[in-house]
Design a protein around this motif. Structure first.
Motif, short mmCIF file in Angstrom:
data_model
loop_
_atom_site.label_atom_id
_atom_site.label_comp_id
_atom_site.label_asym_id
_atom_site.label_seq_id
_atom_site.Cartn_x
_atom_site.Cartn_y
_atom_site.Cartn_z
N ALA A 46 1.08 -1.20 -0.23
CA ALA A 46 -0.20 0.12 -0.51
C ALA A 46 0.89 1.06 0.06
O ALA A 46 1.65 1.58 0.91
N GLU A 47 1.14 1.84 -1.08
CA GLU A 47 1.79 3.02 -1.21
C GLU A 47 1.27 4.03 -1.33
O GLU A 47 0.07 3.99 -2.29
N GLY A 48 1.84 5.92 -1.45
CA GLY A 48 0.88 6.51 -1.51
C GLY A 48 -1.16 6.77 -0.41
O GLY A 48 -0.91 7.61 -2.22
N LEU A 49 -0.87 6.22 0.17
CA LEU A 49 -2.66 6.30 0.64
C LEU A 49 -2.90 7.62 0.59
O LEU A 49 -1.90 8.02 1.67
N ARG A 50 -4.64 7.57 0.70
CA ARG A 50 -5.39 8.58 0.75
C ARG A 50 -6.29 8.59 0.72
O ARG A 50 -6.78 8.48 0.11
N PHE A 51 -7.10 9.06 2.21
CA PHE A 51 -8.54 8.93 1.97
C PHE A 51 -8.80 10.02 2.18
O PHE A 51 -8.49 11.08 2.57
N LEU A 52 -10.25 10.58 0.99
CA LEU A 52 -10.79 11.28 0.39
C LEU A 52 -12.43 11.19 0.66
O LEU A 52 -13.06 10.07 0.70
N ALA A 53 -12.44 12.57 1.56
CA ALA A 53 -14.44 12.08 1.57
C ALA A 53 -14.91 13.17 1.36
O ALA A 53 -14.93 14.38 1.30
N ASP A 54 -16.66 13.26 0.56
CA ASP A 54 -17.24 13.81 0.36
C ASP A 54 -18.02 14.65 1.46
O ASP A 54 -18.83 13.46 1.29
N GLU A 55 -18.13 15.12 2.35
CA GLU A 55 -19.35 15.13 3.84
C GLU A 55 -20.33 16.55 3.27
O GLU A 55 -19.89 17.38 2.85
N THR A 56 -21.48 16.12 4.76
CA THR A 56 -22.54 16.80 3.75
C THR A 56 -23.12 17.49 5.76
O THR A 56 -22.99 16.01 6.50
N TRP A 57 -23.00 18.15 6.19
CA TRP A 57 -23.73 18.19 8.03
C TRP A 57 -24.46 19.56 7.51
O TRP A 57 -24.55 20.28 6.99
N ARG A 82 -18.06 19.72 2.66
CA ARG A 82 -16.57 19.82 2.48
C ARG A 82 -16.47 19.07 1.13
O ARG A 82 -17.24 17.67 1.67
N ARG A 83 -15.73 19.02 0.47
CA ARG A 83 -15.59 18.99 -0.96
C ARG A 83 -14.17 18.57 -1.08
O ARG A 83 -13.40 19.05 -1.26
N ARG A 84 -13.81 17.36 -1.70
CA ARG A 84 -12.63 16.76 -1.50
C ARG A 84 -11.97 15.53 -3.00
O ARG A 84 -10.92 15.78 -3.45
N ILE A 85 -13.02 15.15 -3.01
CA ILE A 85 -12.63 14.13 -3.90
C ILE A 85 -12.11 14.47 -5.06
O ILE A 85 -11.56 14.16 -6.20
N PHE A 86 -12.71 15.17 -5.60
CA PHE A 86 -12.93 16.02 -7.69
C PHE A 86 -11.77 16.97 -7.46
O PHE A 86 -11.26 17.76 -8.24
N ASP A 87 -11.77 17.31 -6.48
CA ASP A 87 -10.26 18.53 -5.68
C ASP A 87 -9.24 17.61 -6.59
O ASP A 87 -8.29 18.18 -7.00
N GLU A 88 -9.23 16.11 -5.82
CA GLU A 88 -7.76 15.41 -6.32
C GLU A 88 -7.61 15.09 -7.90
O GLU A 88 -7.10 14.70 -8.00
N VAL A 89 -9.29 14.64 -8.03
CA VAL A 89 -8.68 14.36 -9.41
C VAL A 89 -8.96 15.12 -10.31
O VAL A 89 -7.67 14.98 -11.80
N MET A 90 -8.83 16.48 -10.23
CA MET A 90 -8.30 17.47 -10.68
C MET A 90 -7.11 17.78 -11.02
O MET A 90 -6.20 18.07 -11.58
N ALA A 91 -6.59 17.77 -10.07
CA ALA A 91 -5.50 18.38 -9.57
C ALA A 91 -4.19 16.60 -10.14
O ALA A 91 -3.27 17.00 -10.72
N LEU A 92 -4.96 15.01 -10.09
CA LEU A 92 -3.99 13.82 -10.58
C LEU A 92 -4.09 14.36 -12.41
O LEU A 92 -3.15 13.55 -12.59
N ILE A 93 -5.41 14.97 -12.31
CA ILE A 93 -5.10 14.64 -13.94
C ILE A 93 -4.21 15.92 -14.87
O ILE A 93 -3.62 16.74 -15.94
N GLY A 94 -4.32 17.24 -13.57
CA GLY A 94 -3.20 18.59 -13.97
C GLY A 94 -2.63 18.23 -14.39
O GLY A 94 -0.96 19.43 -14.61
N GLN A 95 -1.61 17.02 -13.51
CA GLN A 95 -0.42 17.02 -13.36
C GLN A 95 0.07 15.68 -14.49
O GLN A 95 1.28 15.41 -14.41
N ALA A 96 -0.46 15.41 -15.77
CA ALA A 96 -0.41 13.97 -16.22
C ALA A 96 0.11 14.23 -17.51
O ALA A 96 0.13 15.02 -17.91
N GLU A 97 1.22 13.58 -17.62
CA GLU A 97 2.51 13.64 -18.85
C GLU A 97 1.98 12.46 -20.02
O GLU A 97 2.19 13.41 -21.25
N ARG A 98 1.16 11.88 -19.85
CA ARG A 98 1.70 10.74 -20.93
C ARG A 98 0.27 9.71 -21.06
O ARG A 98 0.16 9.01 -21.57
N LEU A 99 -0.39 9.35 -20.02
CA LEU A 99 -2.35 8.78 -20.18
C LEU A 99 -2.70 9.10 -18.42
O LEU A 99 -2.46 9.48 -17.40
#
Length: 476
Positions: free
Chosen positions: A38-49, A59-76
């Motif tokens: 298990a490498e580079g683990l990060r648990f993420l959650a979108d929560e409402t209260w 508090r929304r985190r999941i698609f912020d992480e998705v956008m960040a990962l796409i924003g640094q990709a160079e090959r695939l």
């Protein structure tokens, strides 16, 4: 003559329905990949209260992480998402985050900056109402050089064989077209042909929610319960980000689905991990029926004093329900957090399947609470097993699969991940804290409600749930 004709049609219908229900699974379906470090683990959650005034906080985190990962990709970039659209149904769209537009823009922008980037988007035909609509954002992706794969669901077994037997004999071969529709689109704007609804009644789906990208010299994967769907942007969801060989397993799990449409996915193969022992925390990619097997194994492994926490949008699978009750009787400490199944994009639902199931669990002594919701859904699909022994290993399973027959019995396409390791593993601790925040509601931070708040199940609802679960004549 007419009696013979009707008899032949009836036999053909029943035979086709049986074949579609029991035909061999395509290669690569229902797979449990090897356990990986298990490498580079990060648990993420979108929560409402909710505040005491009723004001919603999120508090929304999941698609912020998705956008960040796409924003640094160079090959695939390989993205497989069930709902990828701005359909809002009957809901008020003013508070929605435009996830479909944001994700489209992220992919188009990255392709413009790195023209050699290979980008593949795999999605479910529900987004185009099974060919009855053309979506502007999908066409824009194609124009930017992103390969868009609309999953060929005919490869899957029939979830609703009573209808699918007839559909495969006739309506399937009529095809569909995005012009000349005359029926309203029940999910959003526009009009669609009757053929869209005839296809919808099969109730199959590519329900996966995954992302694989290159990151530096390595690879990163993300598995989630969240969709890039505007009307789902307020939902509660969970995700796990990870790196290394498990990310390549995730890429391998998508190759058969893309291949059904003649699209090959580039990128390296994962190393052979069969039989190789892994020390410390381990991660495993699971698809379809392998998710069911892992869930059952985790529940059945729970003994006296072990804790089982379940937070899931739909719970209806009979084997899982029986296993949970058995674990409770053995002395495991259970907490089951469910969506009340009352809201669906502006429409009121009937509480099935969760309310009849909750009544059954409650009667067996299992503690049940409801997520506090107001239009949004408690959309997580999460199981946590925490050991009673200080030196025991904890386990977490999360991803796209609801705990239902359709999601777990090789009828939909699904992807989840299983994390096993010391209880102090940060991702496991974060997931446990997330569950505790939702379970323990306070007057200042309202996150859940007691079982009695939605204990309104009738005998007819209980029977209706059981019939729908057994036959596939349902949307869950």
């Amino acid at each position: 003559m007419w009696s013979w004709f009707v008899t032949v049609l009836l036999v053909a219908w029943l035979a086709m329905g049986a074949w579609q229900r029991y035909k061999p699974l395509p290669d690569g379906i229902g797979r449990a990949f090897p356990e990986r470090p298990a490498e580079g683990l990060r648990f993420l959650a979108d929560e409402t209260w909710y505040a005491p005034s009723g004001e919603r906080h999120a508090r929304r985190r999941i698609f912020d992480e998705v956008m960040a990962l796409i924003g640094q990709a160079e090959r695939l970039v390989v993205l497989d998402m069930f709902l990828f659209n701005d359909f809002a149904g009957s809901a008020d769209a003013r508070d929605f985050r435009p996830l479909s537009a944001e994700l489209t823009e992220a992919l188009v922008d990255r392709r413009a900056r790195h023209p050699t980037l290979e980008a593949v988007v795999i999605t479910d035909p529900l987004n185009t109402l099974y060919g009855g609509l053309e979506l502007e954002h999908l066409e824009r992706l194609r124009g930017a050089g992103v390969r868009v794969v609309v999953t060929d669901l005919t490869r899957l077994r029939a979830s609703n064989p009573l209808w699918s037997g007839a559909w495969h004999l006739g309506p399937r071969w009529l095809g569909n077209q995005s012009e000349g529709g005359w029926l309203p689109n029940a999910l959003g704007t526009g009009r669609v042909p009757l053929r869209s609804y005839l296809a919808l009644l099969n109730f199959n789906a590519n329900h996966r929610k995954t992302l694989v990208v290159d990151r530096g010299k390595g690879w990163t994967g993300l598995v989630t319960s969240a969709n890039p769907h505007d009307a789902s942007s307020l939902h509660g969801n969970v995700a796990l980000r990870f790196e290394g060989a498990a990310a390549l397993d995730l890429l391998a799990s998508e190759r058969p689905v893309a291949g059904w449409s003649g699209v090959g996915l580039p990128g390296p193969e994962a190393p052979d991990g069969a039989g190789a022992p892994v020390e410390g925390a381990r991660l495993q990619v699971l698809t379809e029926g392998a998710i069911r097997d892992a869930l059952l194994a985790a529940i059945r492994a729970s003994g006296p004093g072990d804790r089982l926490d379940v937070a899931v949008f739909y719970l209806s699978h009979r084997a899982l329900i029986e296993a949970l009750v058995d674990a409770h009787r053995r002395g495991a400490v259970l907490r089951v957090l469910l969506d009340p199944n009352r809201d669906a994009f502006g429409l009121e639902k009937n509480g099935i399947p969760n309310r009849p199931v909750a009544r059954e669990l409650h009667a067996a002594g299992v503690p049940v609470r409801w997520c506090a919701t107001d239009g949004e859904q408690c959309h997580s699909k999460l199981l946590l097993r925490l050991p009673a022994a200080a030196d025991g290993e904890a386990e977490m399973i999360l991803g796209s699969a609801n705990f239902t027959r359709r999601n777990l019995d090789d009828l939909n396409l699904e992807t989840s991940v299983r994390l096993v390791g010391p209880a102090e593993t940060q991702a496991l601790r974060d997931a446990s804290a997330f569950f505790a925040r939702r379970w323990h509601s306070t007057p200042q931070r309202i996150t859940s409600e007691p079982f009695a708040a939605h204990d309104d199940t009738s005998t007819w609802q209980r029977w209706r749930y059981r019939i729908m679960e057994a036959t596939g004549l349902s949307t869950f």
